[in-house]
Write an enzyme that holds these catalytic residues in place. Structure first.
Site, PDB file in Angstrom:
ATOM      1  N   HIS A 103       0.801  -1.231   0.000  1.00 37.19           N
ATOM      2  CA  HIS A 103       0.000   0.000   0.000  1.00 37.19           C
ATOM      3  C   HIS A 103       0.836   1.285   0.000  1.00 37.19           C
ATOM      4  CE1 HIS A 103      -3.501  -2.390   0.206  1.00 37.19           C
ATOM      5  NE2 HIS A 103      -3.680  -2.456   1.499  1.00 37.19           N
ATOM      6  N   HIS A 174      -9.423   2.468   0.291  1.00 40.30           N
ATOM      7  CA  HIS A 174      -9.468   1.355   1.252  1.00 40.30           C
ATOM      8  C   HIS A 174     -10.615   1.526   2.258  1.00 40.30           C
ATOM      9  CE1 HIS A 174      -8.022  -2.071   3.377  1.00 40.30           C
ATOM     10  NE2 HIS A 174      -6.805  -2.051   2.839  1.00 40.30           N
ATOM     11  N   GLU A 305     -11.867  -3.116  -2.764  1.00 40.67           N
ATOM     12  CA  GLU A 305     -10.855  -2.194  -3.284  1.00 40.67           C
ATOM     13  C   GLU A 305     -10.629  -2.474  -4.763  1.00 40.67           C
ATOM     14  OE1 GLU A 305      -7.346  -2.628  -0.481  1.00 40.67           O
ATOM     15  OE2 GLU A 305      -8.776  -3.979   0.422  1.00 40.67           O
TER      16      GLU A 305
HETATM   17  C1  GLA Z   1      -5.295  -4.864   2.409  1.00 42.85           C
HETATM   18  C2  GLA Z   1      -4.432  -6.057   2.451  1.00 42.85           C
HETATM   19  C3  GLA Z   1      -4.633  -6.760   3.753  1.00 42.85           C
HETATM   20  C4  GLA Z   1      -4.364  -5.816   4.898  1.00 42.85           C
HETATM   21  C5  GLA Z   1      -5.244  -4.607   4.779  1.00 42.85           C
HETATM   22  C6  GLA Z   1      -4.932  -3.578   5.818  1.00 42.85           C
HETATM   23  O1  GLA Z   1      -6.598  -5.125   2.098  1.00 42.85           O
HETATM   24  O2  GLA Z   1      -4.649  -6.928   1.362  1.00 42.85           O
HETATM   25  O3  GLA Z   1      -3.788  -7.871   3.811  1.00 42.85           O
HETATM   26  O4  GLA Z   1      -3.030  -5.426   4.868  1.00 42.85           O
HETATM   27  O5  GLA Z   1      -5.085  -4.035   3.520  1.00 42.85           O
HETATM   28  O6  GLA Z   1      -4.930  -4.076   7.103  1.00 42.85           O
END
Ligand code: GLA
Length: 342
Positions: A103, A174, A305
């Site tokens: 991310h 997100h 997402e």
């Molecule tokens: C995303 C990732 C997860 C986790 C979340 C945040 O969706 O795929 O594995 O890291 O973000 O907690």
């Protein structure tokens, strides 16, 4: 329809409200370009806040690694080994998820203060210039995200980006939803995803190129089913993902909603429309019961997402997420809310 400034913290974070003529309202702040509140009508005609979050903007600085409702960039999801090669040159990224990059890195777009500008109707444009070398990515990247609320009770997110020469770009939001608004459990939500395949992952949740046909497996949501129905199935991938869903669904075709979620309890249905090829479906498996606006237990919220193929920069068969000078990155994802009885 209106968009208005509603406040600024001492630390410089601004918050804005967007509202349509029917009373649907979003609050958005400049820290991480995050949605802090999203009020939609339920079957009683009352407005419930369907996104997770904290009471005040500064609390998001320690969001327990959730990325609550933030814009994620430059690249959403994981980049294996925190490196990639672009036009023959290798780049090293910050590792913030074991040996991998997640991310956007240590301080991704979710932790930057964006510049806000209210627009026509109920809309807000947030801009951020990511400098050459940030988190290890090459080139400058100018990003703009425009949130708007329509009178059809949609939250529309428009992403734009441009670079000078070449970089990677795959943005998402997100948001954590619970359509009951109480964030007790997401497992009763009925989920549909217009997909028959996911990108499989290794033990570190990195897609390495393998595409799994999920038809009639616990991963299949192509016919709506409760989120929790098959979540405890004896499947290695569910276990790797901490006992739930955290997978990239490859979307089929482009007709209708890419995904929907429905709560029988509140009557609220959310439909996701996107021009992106994929969607990460995440069932809140890292939530551990900390308190924000509400208490957020394990699997009390889910994320949809929309995104490009994760780890595409390291898998040659995945469609590229490279962006070149002179190109315009432009994508739109819309979350539509309505009350349904069934
Ligand atoms: C995303 C990732 C997860 C986790 C979340 C945040 O969706 O795929 O594995 O890291 O973000 O907690």
């Amino acid at each position: 329809m209106k968009s208005e400034f509603i406040g600024k913290t001492q630390s410089g974070i601004e918050t804005y409200a967007l509202e349509n003529d029917r009373g649907m309202r979003a609050e958005i702040m400049t820290y991480g370009a995050r949605i802090t509140r999203l009020f939609v009508p339920d079957r009683r005609g009352e407005f419930i806040d369907v996104v997770a979050g904290f009471d005040t903007p500064d609390e998001y600085r320690d969001d327990h690694g959730t990325y609550f409702n933030a814009i994620i960039g430059r690249v959403g999801n994981r980049i294996g080994g925190s490196k990639f090669t672009l036009d023959g040159k290798e780049y090293r990224l910050f590792s913030n998820d074991g040996a991998n990059h997640l991310h956007g890195g240590k301080e991704g777009f979710d932790k930057k203060i964006w510049t806000a500008e209210t627009g026509d109707g109920a809309s807000l444009k947030l801009s951020y210039l990511s400098a050459d070398g940030e988190e290890g990515y090459p080139d400058n990247l100018q990003v703009a995200v425009t949130y708007s609320i329509t009178n059809e009770n949609e939250l529309k997110i428009e992403y734009e980006a441009e670079c000078d020469k070449a970089t990677l770009c795959s943005l998402t939001n997100h948001a954590y939803f619970n359509l009951d608004g109480d964030f007790k459990s997401a497992l009763d939500h009925e989920i549909y995803i217009r997909s028959n395949a996911i990108t499989s992952v290794d033990e570190e949740l990195i897609p390495r190129g393998e595409i799994l046909d999920i038809t009639d497996t616990p991963f299949d949501f192509s016919r709506p089913k409760p989120l929790g129905r098959d979540i405890n199935a004896d499947e290695k991938l569910l276990k790797i993902a901490r006992g739930g869903y955290d997978f990239n669904y490859i979307l089929n075709g482009d007709d209708g909603a890419a995904a929907t979620a429905y709560s029988k309890a509140s009557g609220v249905k959310m439909s996701v429309y996107t021009d992106r090829p994929c969607m990460q479906f995440y069932s809140g498996n890292f939530l551990d019961g900390f308190t924000g606006k509400k208490k957020y237990p394990y699997q009390s919220a889910f994320c949809m997402e929309t995104q490009g193929y994760p780890n595409a920069c390291n898998v040659k068969d995945f469609p590229s997420i490279a962006l070149y000078g002179g190109e315009k990155y432009h994508t739109v994802t819309t979350y539509k809310f309505e009350v349904c009885e069934k």
